[in-house]
Write an enzyme that holds these catalytic residues in place. Structure first.
Site, mmCIF file in Angstrom:
data_model
loop_
_atom_site.group_PDB
_atom_site.id
_atom_site.type_symbol
_atom_site.label_atom_id
_atom_site.label_comp_id
_atom_site.label_asym_id
_atom_site.label_seq_id
_atom_site.Cartn_x
_atom_site.Cartn_y
_atom_site.Cartn_z
ATOM 1 N N GLU A 187 -6.742 4.620 7.803
ATOM 2 C CA GLU A 187 -6.519 6.005 7.474
ATOM 3 C C GLU A 187 -7.851 6.499 6.912
ATOM 4 O O GLU A 187 -8.248 7.653 6.924
ATOM 5 C CB GLU A 187 -5.272 6.118 6.793
ATOM 6 C CG GLU A 187 -4.005 6.228 7.292
ATOM 7 C CD GLU A 187 -2.933 5.606 6.855
ATOM 8 O OE1 GLU A 187 -2.791 5.802 5.371
ATOM 9 O OE2 GLU A 187 -2.020 5.055 7.266
ATOM 10 N N HIS B 40 -9.424 0.947 5.087
ATOM 11 C CA HIS B 40 -8.084 1.243 5.498
ATOM 12 C C HIS B 40 -8.207 1.998 6.979
ATOM 13 O O HIS B 40 -9.170 3.273 6.643
ATOM 14 C CB HIS B 40 -6.893 1.598 4.512
ATOM 15 C CG HIS B 40 -5.766 1.876 5.155
ATOM 16 N ND1 HIS B 40 -5.478 2.725 5.986
ATOM 17 C CD2 HIS B 40 -4.500 0.845 5.151
ATOM 18 C CE1 HIS B 40 -3.943 2.444 6.362
ATOM 19 N NE2 HIS B 40 -3.497 1.553 5.947
ATOM 20 N N ASN C 35 1.042 -1.222 0.021
ATOM 21 C CA ASN C 35 0.016 0.075 0.105
ATOM 22 C C ASN C 35 0.723 1.177 0.108
ATOM 23 O O ASN C 35 1.459 1.590 1.063
ATOM 24 C CB ASN C 35 -0.871 0.085 1.245
ATOM 25 C CG ASN C 35 -1.738 1.374 1.469
ATOM 26 O OD1 ASN C 35 -1.759 2.063 0.416
ATOM 27 N ND2 ASN C 35 -2.224 1.375 2.551
ATOM 28 N N GLY D 277 2.616 1.780 10.607
ATOM 29 C CA GLY D 277 3.550 2.924 10.577
ATOM 30 C C GLY D 277 4.066 3.199 11.990
ATOM 31 O O GLY D 277 4.734 4.189 12.064
ATOM 32 N N SER E 55 3.272 -2.475 10.228
ATOM 33 C CA SER E 55 4.879 -2.556 10.479
ATOM 34 C C SER E 55 5.676 -4.050 10.011
ATOM 35 O O SER E 55 6.562 -4.457 10.575
ATOM 36 C CB SER E 55 5.224 -2.180 11.790
ATOM 37 O OG SER E 55 4.862 -0.872 12.244
ATOM 38 N N GLU F 138 -5.387 -5.216 10.496
ATOM 39 C CA GLU F 138 -4.366 -4.203 10.652
ATOM 40 C C GLU F 138 -4.708 -3.373 12.147
ATOM 41 O O GLU F 138 -5.594 -2.566 11.956
ATOM 42 C CB GLU F 138 -4.324 -3.109 9.644
ATOM 43 C CG GLU F 138 -4.131 -3.728 8.261
ATOM 44 C CD GLU F 138 -3.589 -2.755 7.336
ATOM 45 O OE1 GLU F 138 -2.428 -2.912 7.006
ATOM 46 O OE2 GLU F 138 -4.110 -1.685 7.136
ATOM 47 N N LYS G 216 0.163 4.333 -0.282
ATOM 48 C CA LYS G 216 -0.366 5.380 0.326
ATOM 49 C C LYS G 216 -0.233 6.747 -0.800
ATOM 50 O O LYS G 216 -0.020 6.413 -1.956
ATOM 51 C CB LYS G 216 0.115 5.766 1.692
ATOM 52 C CG LYS G 216 -0.070 4.527 2.592
ATOM 53 C CD LYS G 216 0.072 4.702 3.914
ATOM 54 C CE LYS G 216 0.265 3.374 4.612
ATOM 55 N NZ LYS G 216 0.104 3.600 6.350
HETATM 56 C C1 PEP Z 1 -0.688 0.251 6.048
HETATM 57 O O1 PEP Z 1 -0.717 1.132 5.651
HETATM 58 O O2 PEP Z 1 -1.659 -0.505 5.692
HETATM 59 C C2 PEP Z 1 0.579 -0.350 6.930
HETATM 60 C C3 PEP Z 1 0.345 -1.582 7.412
HETATM 61 O O3 PEP Z 1 1.683 0.460 7.021
HETATM 62 P P1 PEP Z 1 2.936 -0.001 7.499
HETATM 63 O O4 PEP Z 1 3.482 -1.258 6.980
HETATM 64 O O5 PEP Z 1 3.936 1.125 7.163
HETATM 65 O O6 PEP Z 1 2.648 -0.196 9.063
#
Ligand code: PEP
Length: 251
Positions: free
Chosen positions: A99, A97, A11, A175, A210, A169, A13
């Site tokens: 966000e 997601h 992803n 992040g 992460s 998630e 973003k």
């Molecule tokens: C995400 O944005 O779906 C995500 C898992 O980000 P990161 O891997 O940077 O934690």
């Protein structure tokens, strides 16, 4: 050997310039990897056509969207139509997601409309669920996930269930560098699988939060973890490729 095909989904973003994208694919093509896992990338919507072209020349990398509208067309300035994504030959769309939920205020009801709109257009859907740190600390994890699944997947047509994937998630792991332990993630993945009403044993459930080359192996070795939704570590070809290589070994 995994029971289900392993998916590594990047992803991106709102990141990656055109120059960075071309460098990413130049690096990827140099690596000549033999992919046994599925490798998918969701760039910014504006970059989808260009990525489709580059990914095609690089090999088996499929391109998707990070979001879509709940409508196919109409007076919805700035939105991305799921019908237009399907027209472009896009493979999948991420819906819900964290966000989108927190920054853009998208709730389970609206996300349900988006899921149904995407499925109607035969797009694969990665529907994201997960709890915040406050919810985990107050023992609300399963309550939150129940609601996200129950409302977000309401009226899921049985004949489209094969297009549905889930991403667990935990918001506190996105992040932040704080990855859920493989045991913590597996426990929630097993729970999610037990709640699915169609094709539960076949549905792909990704972990996101992460994920990096140094922690993915332990996660993927768990029975109910079928791949990863990856933010930061998907931006660099080296890391993305390493994630795919580790996943390919397990296939
Ligand atoms: C995400 O944005 O779906 C995500 C898992 O980000 P990161 O891997 O940077 O934690």
């Amino acid at each position: 050997m995994k029971k289900r095909e392993v998916h590594i989904v990047g992803n991106w973003k709102m990141n990656q310039s055109l120059y960075e994208i071309s460098q990413f694919f130049i690096e990827m093509s140099k690596m000549k990897m033999e992919l046994k896992c599925k490798a998918w990338i969701a760039p910014q919507a504006i970059h989808i056509p260009i990525l489709k072209e580059m990914a095609f020349t690089t090999g088996a990398i499929y391109i998707g969207a990070q979001n879509c509208s709940n409508q196919d067309s109409g007076a919805l300035t700035g939105e991305t139509s799921p019908a237009s994504l399907a027209d472009l030959g896009v493979e999948f769309v991420i819906i819900g997601h964290s966000e989108r939920r927190t920054i853009f205020g998208e709730g389970n009801e609206l996300l349900n409309e988006k899921v149904l709109a995407a499925l109607k257009n035969n797009l694969k859907v990665i529907y994201c669920v997960g709890e915040t740190l406050a919810e985990r600390e107050s023992d609300q994890t399963y309550k939150v996930i129940d609601e996200q699944l129950l409302v977000g997947l309401k009226n899921l047509p049985a004949d489209k269930a094969h297009l549905l994937m889930i991403a667990y998630e935990p918001v506190w792991a996105i992040g932040t560098g704080k990855v859920a332990s493989a045991e913590q993630a597996e426990e929630v993945h097993g729970y999610i699988r037990s709640k699915l009403t169609h094709r539960a044993s076949e549905t792909i459930i990704l972990y996101g939060g992460s994920v990096k080359p140094d922690n993915i192996d332990a996660l993927l070795r768990k029975e109910n973890i079928d791949g990863a939704l990856v933010g930061g570590a998907s931006l660099k070809a080296q890391d993305f490729r390493q994630l795919c290589s580790i996943a390919s070994v397990l296939m």
